[in-house]
Design a protein around this motif. Structure first.
Motif, mmCIF file in Angstrom:
data_model
loop_
_atom_site.group_PDB
_atom_site.id
_atom_site.type_symbol
_atom_site.label_atom_id
_atom_site.label_comp_id
_atom_site.label_asym_id
_atom_site.label_seq_id
_atom_site.Cartn_x
_atom_site.Cartn_y
_atom_site.Cartn_z
ATOM 1 N N ALA A 105 0.730 3.956 -2.996
ATOM 2 C CA ALA A 105 0.454 5.362 -2.688
ATOM 3 C C ALA A 105 1.583 6.251 -3.196
ATOM 4 N N TRP A 106 2.837 5.799 -3.065
ATOM 5 C CA TRP A 106 3.975 6.598 -3.514
ATOM 6 C C TRP A 106 4.003 6.736 -5.032
ATOM 7 N N LEU A 133 4.325 13.993 0.494
ATOM 8 C CA LEU A 133 4.026 12.572 0.300
ATOM 9 C C LEU A 133 5.133 11.857 -0.457
ATOM 10 N N VAL A 164 -0.104 8.730 -5.925
ATOM 11 C CA VAL A 164 -0.647 9.973 -5.366
ATOM 12 C C VAL A 164 0.196 11.213 -5.685
ATOM 13 N N LEU A 191 0.827 -1.217 0.000
ATOM 14 C CA LEU A 191 0.000 0.000 0.000
ATOM 15 C C LEU A 191 0.858 1.262 0.000
ATOM 16 N N VAL A 192 1.960 1.238 0.734
ATOM 17 C CA VAL A 192 2.865 2.400 0.742
ATOM 18 C C VAL A 192 3.456 2.591 -0.649
ATOM 19 N N LEU A 229 6.337 9.071 2.230
ATOM 20 C CA LEU A 229 5.957 7.673 2.060
ATOM 21 C C LEU A 229 7.164 6.736 1.977
#
Length: 142
Positions: A29-30, A71, A33, A25-26, A75
């Motif tokens: 997201a990196w 972010l 996003v 998930l990290v 992240l």
């Protein structure tokens, strides 16, 4: 009880190891996003139909850029903290991601610091006079 321990060994879970789900998930997201936030900021500050963006649109763009930078750097740092002790390969990947994200983040912050996108358009010369029919002539010299 022995059956659960066998499945845990097959799944690669060892005592002290984190589950790979948060790490995935990290990573997602990196990857997704920050680029989407930068794209949203670029669209928000683009001149449409010859109109320059307003001060509110420029402020929103700056906010989106700052969140994207936070972010993009935060992240991988989170992933590095999660994997430092237990997953050396994943930690190396998150460290590399942090280094890769630092270059565009620094460029984006430098651009915002200089205010490259915030000022008015440079003057392109004297204004052009266009005569219109049906009225008086307001052009100088005629």
């Amino acid at each position: 009880m022995g059956d659960e321990a066998g499945w845990a060994r097959l799944a690669g879970d060892r005592p002290g190891r984190t589950s790979p789900a948060p790490l995935v998930l990290v990573w997602l997201a990196w990857v997704l996003v920050p680029p989407l936030l930068v794209f949203g900021g670029a669209i928000g500050s683009a001149p449409f139909f010859g109109e320059e963006p307003t001060a509110a649109e420029r402020a929103q763009t700056t906010t989106l850029y700052l969140v994207a930078v936070a972010l993009a750097l935060g992240l991988p740092l989170l992933g590095l903290a999660l994997t430092w002790r237990t997953r050396r390969v994943a930690a190396a990947c998150f460290g590399a991601a942090l280094i890769v994200a630092a270059v565009p983040a620094g460029l984006l912050l430098a651009q915002e610091y200089r205010g490259a996108g915030g000022g008015p358009a440079p003057d392109s010369g004297p204004p052009v006079c266009q005569e219109h029919s049906g009225g008086d002539n307001r052009c100088p010299g005629g």
